[in-house]
Design an enzyme around this catalytic site. Sequence first.
Site, PDB file in Angstrom:
ATOM      1  N   LYS A   1     -79.791 -31.438  45.826  1.00 27.23           N
ATOM      2  CA  LYS A   1     -79.994 -31.932  44.499  1.00 27.23           C
ATOM      3  C   LYS A   1     -79.575 -31.242  43.046  1.00 27.23           C
ATOM      4  CE  LYS A   1     -81.485 -35.936  46.035  1.00 27.23           C
ATOM      5  NZ  LYS A   1     -80.818 -37.512  45.605  1.00 27.23           N
TER       6      LYS A   1
ATOM      7  N   SER B   1     -80.540 -30.422  54.195  1.00 23.24           N
ATOM      8  CA  SER B   1     -80.560 -30.969  52.658  1.00 23.24           C
ATOM      9  C   SER B   1     -81.906 -30.450  51.910  1.00 23.24           C
ATOM     10  CB  SER B   1     -80.408 -32.439  52.703  1.00 23.24           C
ATOM     11  OG  SER B   1     -81.809 -33.131  53.265  1.00 23.24           O
TER      12      SER B   1
END
Length: 295
Positions: free
Chosen positions: A13, A265
């Site tokens: 992110k 992720s």
Amino acid sequence: MKLENLQRTGSFKIRGAFNKISQLTELECKRGIVAASAGNHAQGVALAGREKGVQVTIFMPKNTPDSKVDATREYGAKVELTGESFDEAYEESRRYQKRTGATFVHPFDDSTIIEGQATVALEMLQQNPELDTVVVPAGGGGLLAGTALAIKLVRPDIKVVGVQAASAPAIASAFHQLDKSLIPFHSTIAEGIKVKSPGVYTTQIIQSYVDDMITVSEVEIAQAILFMLEREKMLVEGAGAAGIAALLGNHLQADRAHQVGVIVSGGNLDVAKLEICRQTIKEDQKRKQRSSFIL
């Protein structure tokens, strides 16, 4: 495995957040930044905002792991815990934005955010040009949309597969054109990809460029988390383990997937969830034993 769990702030992110905030105008920065997040976007925005010298306010669900909340505050952001899901926190952040005029930094449905996330895929192609399949976890769809765009523009022959938790499969259900009234939205170990309403822009990109969407069960996600900890010596959160769960659960077409890249992720797991993982697996084993006995 593309280990974004080792990225600064513990997830991919930070890529989109830095790309977005680096391009804000002086006036937009002066108004302050507001965002909604299940935890990882929050940390990326908080750090990027601190580097830019901008005040940041983040709205997060009440059940967000303490590790993500604490890290966000340590990066200098003000945290507001509200609602039981990302979607409820998102609605509250939008109300705050309207009241204050703050600059909103969307976690996924923003072209600049998507561009930042796409750098993951570009690095993967540089690191292994022989890839024929890339597996990507998806919640709101920013990472999957960015990955699909980058790969299909550079190497359209590579298959892009998105993965969601079966407990919250909004994008997968839309992709396969399932009845919206039948889409579940339950609690999941992978809270980072628990999104009821994915992005409009990201969904359009996914439907145009992604080859397939699959879902994985809570048991499969729990097994993937423990696999990474026990075999790879890495702490990975539920969302980050989703792609690995798809591999371990044999959800890919073996005749087409030979050189597979999996995006791990994020790694911001509340360690208390490790016991939940073990318990989930034990309960599944007991159910299978009872079923076997009945048969």
